[in-house]
Every structure is written in C-alpha cells, then in structure tokens.
Design a protein around this motif. Structure first.
Motif, PDB file in Angstrom:
ATOM      1  N   CYS A  87       1.621   5.058  -6.296  1.00 54.80           N
ATOM      2  CA  CYS A  87       2.196   3.648  -6.386  1.00 54.80           C
ATOM      3  C   CYS A  87       2.694   2.871  -5.142  1.00 54.80           C
ATOM      4  O   CYS A  87       2.868   1.758  -5.218  1.00 54.80           O
ATOM      5  N   GLY A  88       2.909   3.678  -4.011  1.00 52.11           N
ATOM      6  CA  GLY A  88       3.641   3.203  -2.903  1.00 52.11           C
ATOM      7  C   GLY A  88       2.765   2.555  -1.896  1.00 52.11           C
ATOM      8  O   GLY A  88       1.548   2.699  -1.621  1.00 52.11           O
ATOM      9  N   ILE A  89       3.391   1.616  -1.095  1.00 50.70           N
ATOM     10  CA  ILE A  89       2.621   0.980   0.152  1.00 50.70           C
ATOM     11  C   ILE A  89       3.053   2.138   1.436  1.00 50.70           C
ATOM     12  O   ILE A  89       4.368   2.361   1.468  1.00 50.70           O
ATOM     13  N   GLN A  90       2.142   2.484   2.249  1.00 51.96           N
ATOM     14  CA  GLN A  90       2.283   3.476   3.232  1.00 51.96           C
ATOM     15  C   GLN A  90       2.927   2.609   4.436  1.00 51.96           C
ATOM     16  O   GLN A  90       2.834   1.464   4.363  1.00 51.96           O
ATOM     17  N   ARG A  91       3.585   3.616   5.282  1.00 47.66           N
ATOM     18  CA  ARG A  91       4.103   2.931   6.553  1.00 47.66           C
ATOM     19  C   ARG A  91       3.184   2.012   7.237  1.00 47.66           C
ATOM     20  O   ARG A  91       3.727   1.294   8.139  1.00 47.66           O
ATOM     21  N   ASN A  92       2.168   2.178   7.087  1.00 47.64           N
ATOM     22  CA  ASN A  92       0.954   0.993   7.880  1.00 47.64           C
ATOM     23  C   ASN A  92       0.866  -0.113   7.106  1.00 47.64           C
ATOM     24  O   ASN A  92       0.130  -0.946   7.505  1.00 47.64           O
ATOM     25  N   GLU A 115       0.671  -5.254  -6.876  1.00 44.14           N
ATOM     26  CA  GLU A 115       0.202  -5.308  -5.194  1.00 44.14           C
ATOM     27  C   GLU A 115       1.257  -4.763  -4.369  1.00 44.14           C
ATOM     28  O   GLU A 115       0.718  -3.898  -3.465  1.00 44.14           O
ATOM     29  N   ASP A 116       2.420  -4.679  -4.924  1.00 44.20           N
ATOM     30  CA  ASP A 116       3.577  -3.814  -3.863  1.00 44.20           C
ATOM     31  C   ASP A 116       4.134  -3.053  -4.324  1.00 44.20           C
ATOM     32  O   ASP A 116       4.882  -2.203  -3.735  1.00 44.20           O
ATOM     33  N   GLY A 117       3.553  -2.318  -5.627  1.00 46.50           N
ATOM     34  CA  GLY A 117       4.150  -1.113  -6.173  1.00 46.50           C
ATOM     35  C   GLY A 117       5.715  -1.458  -6.679  1.00 46.50           C
ATOM     36  O   GLY A 117       6.304  -0.395  -7.175  1.00 46.50           O
ATOM     37  N   GLN A 118       6.086  -2.720  -6.954  1.00 41.58           N
ATOM     38  CA  GLN A 118       7.307  -2.809  -7.346  1.00 41.58           C
ATOM     39  C   GLN A 118       7.489  -3.497  -8.911  1.00 41.58           C
ATOM     40  O   GLN A 118       8.691  -3.599  -9.057  1.00 41.58           O
ATOM     41  N   GLN A 119       6.254  -3.757  -9.338  1.00 42.80           N
ATOM     42  CA  GLN A 119       6.269  -4.464 -10.779  1.00 42.80           C
ATOM     43  C   GLN A 119       6.614  -3.185 -11.776  1.00 42.80           C
ATOM     44  O   GLN A 119       6.396  -2.040 -11.431  1.00 42.80           O
ATOM     45  N   GLU A 120       7.190  -3.636 -12.790  1.00 42.50           N
ATOM     46  CA  GLU A 120       7.383  -2.766 -13.891  1.00 42.50           C
ATOM     47  C   GLU A 120       6.002  -2.366 -14.504  1.00 42.50           C
ATOM     48  O   GLU A 120       5.099  -3.397 -14.687  1.00 42.50           O
ATOM     49  N   PHE A 121       5.883  -1.124 -14.944  1.00 41.51           N
ATOM     50  CA  PHE A 121       4.452  -0.577 -15.694  1.00 41.51           C
ATOM     51  C   PHE A 121       4.977   0.505 -16.224  1.00 41.51           C
ATOM     52  O   PHE A 121       5.965   1.213 -16.327  1.00 41.51           O
ATOM     53  N   GLY A 206      11.322   4.543  -0.590  1.00 37.51           N
ATOM     54  CA  GLY A 206      11.145   3.371  -0.422  1.00 37.51           C
ATOM     55  C   GLY A 206       9.812   3.041  -0.359  1.00 37.51           C
ATOM     56  O   GLY A 206       9.358   1.545  -0.533  1.00 37.51           O
ATOM     57  N   HIS A 207       8.780   3.874  -0.390  1.00 39.55           N
ATOM     58  CA  HIS A 207       7.367   3.567  -0.438  1.00 39.55           C
ATOM     59  C   HIS A 207       6.879   2.945  -1.797  1.00 39.55           C
ATOM     60  O   HIS A 207       6.010   2.086  -1.741  1.00 39.55           O
ATOM     61  N   GLY A 208       7.546   3.539  -2.843  1.00 40.96           N
ATOM     62  CA  GLY A 208       7.047   3.020  -4.200  1.00 40.96           C
ATOM     63  C   GLY A 208       8.046   2.984  -5.173  1.00 40.96           C
ATOM     64  O   GLY A 208       9.200   2.837  -4.829  1.00 40.96           O
ATOM     65  N   PRO A 209       7.817   2.555  -6.384  1.00 38.98           N
ATOM     66  CA  PRO A 209       8.911   2.370  -7.221  1.00 38.98           C
ATOM     67  C   PRO A 209       9.758   3.374  -7.547  1.00 38.98           C
ATOM     68  O   PRO A 209       9.410   4.782  -7.332  1.00 38.98           O
TER      69      PRO A 209
END
Length: 265
Positions: A87-92, A115-121, A206-209
């Motif tokens: 779910c997360g965006i990596q440090r790159n 796209e940013d892993g922060q939307q509800e699902f 903090g990488h993902g939800p």
C-alpha cells in the motif's frame, strides 16, 4: 557485523532491523548513521559489500563472535509488509518493485488506497487477497519468487545455520528492549549503548495507510489456515500463538538447540 567484530546480526526483514542496525553502528562509532542504515556503505560489515565477506565468513565459521537475530509474530509481520510494501510509497517516491502493485491490483483485485496509498479502501478484503498472493509465491513460486519481506522468518534464520553459524540468542521484536539488553550485556562494545535513550528507527513508518482495525479482524478462518500453511515453522520454533491473532506476544521460550537442529538441515 560491527567493524570492531564485537557482534554478528542476521537481518530478518520487518523485525526491528533498522533499529538494530543503528544500535550496532552506534556501538562502534558513538553516533548514528545519517539516513536509512540499509543505505550505509561504511561503518558496518555487510555481506553485500565484497570487502566484508572475508571478515564475516571468518567470524561466522569460527563461532567466536556473539551472534543473534530478531524475529516477530507472523500475523503482525505479514500485516506490516502489506501496509508498507504493497500500500505504501517507498522512500524513492515510487511503488515497491515497480509493476508488482499494478499486477496485484489486476490479478488479485487488491486495492491499495489510491495513487498515494492514503485513500480509504476495504483494508480487510484487500489484505486477505494479498495473503492468497503470498501463499502462491511461497508454495508455487508464482507469479514471482517469494519476497524477503513476507517469506518466513525461519527461512532467513536458517541460512546462517546452514552456512556454519550458530546463534547465541534469538530475540523477539515484541520484547525488544529485554532481548537487545541481553545482547549488549553479553558483548563488549567500543561505545556504551543506553537502550532507554535509543530512538526507534522505523524506516517504513508513514509509507502506507494506517491500519484501521485490530490485528485479529484481518484474519478469518481461511486467512488463519493460509497463515499456518505459510508460517508454521515460525509459530512452532519462535513460540508464537497461532490460535489467537490478537495475542502478539510469545507463549514460550525459544529453544536454541531445537532451532539449530530443525533449521540446520
């Protein structure tokens, strides 16, 4: 391994490895590594660095240097892998392993929070589908080889034994301070380490939800069956509670002789 050769640590991903790496770095240099310890190219011996392979081999095979590793409850470890790596965006700034996530979305119907892993699902539904993928990679090696972040901890632990090493201690992530203090008490380091003053270096934070439910809500009967199929040796050897996903704490003491006997084949 520390450059002072005071201690050897077998990394198991998703088991406090960033914090342990920084503690070992600090114990040699009296300061922390600036940035993610996994990116360091100096200050620690790592097997991936060619110059480190001879001293590591010498110490592992000689069994003169204190050696330890750290393990974690399979339920929370695989959940952490899902939220961080899938779910997360990596440090790159990108998704983990390029086209892996789009493939999971397409082939397994997984949602990852946009796209940013922060939307509800629906975290529970998506996680259970991810578990099917994990099982497929580990049992059938399809659609890809198992990833280090969700392959069984016992597999990581075993390579050290098979290659001639012997552990002096295996610590639990869930009782980290007690276990790590035991390691520090058993070795001599160039710089003293005050565990109470050491920050937690959670590089995946903090990488993902955020996890929206208690651990046990993610695991129904089928999920628990899959977990046991994948991580049976982890539960058995490291004394975690398979019957109760809500209990992250171990329910017995690790028997080092048993670990070496069963993982040394």
């Amino acid at each position: 391994m520390t450059e002072s050769e005071s201690v050897i640590y077998r990394v198991v991903p998703k088991c406090a490895c960033s914090t342990i790496g920084q503690i070992l770095y600090y114990s040699d240099h009296g300061r922390f590594f600036e940035g993610d310890i996994h990116d360091s190219k100096e200050g620690l011996h790592k097997w991936a660095q060619e110059v480190s392979q001879e001293p590591i081999s010498r110490n592992v095979l000689g069994q003169r240097t204190y050696a330890f590793t750290c393990v974690r409850n399979p339920y929370t470890r695989v959940l952490s892998s899902f939220f961080d790596k899938i779910c997360g965006i990596q440090r790159n700034g990108k998704r983990y392993r390029g086209n892996l996530v789009p493939r999971l979305v397409y082939d397994y119907g997984i949602e990852v929070g946009g796209e940013d892993g922060q939307q509800e699902f629906d975290q529970i539904k998506s996680f259970r589908r991810f578990l099917l993928f994990v099982r497929d990679t580990i049992r059938f090696r399809r659609p890809m080889e198992p990833d280090i972040h969700w392959s069984a901890a016992s597999g990581h632990v075993s390579t050290f034994i098979v290659n001639g090493g012997r552990y002096n201690k295996i610590i639990w992530t869930e009782a980290f301070n007690d276990g790590m203090q035991g390691v520090l008490d058993a070795i001599e380091t160039p710089h003293p380490v005050d565990l109470a003053a050491i920050p937690r270096f959670n590089e995946s934070e903090g990488h993902g939800p955020k996890r929206a439910h208690p651990v046990e809500d993610y695991f129904d009967d089928l999920s628990m069956h899959l977990i046991y199929e994948i991580y049976k040796r982890d539960f058995d050897l490291f004394k975690y509670d398979f019957e109760n996903p809500a209990n992250k704490m171990p329910i017995g003491e690790i028997d080092l002789d048993e670990v070496h006997a069963k993982l040394g084949d």
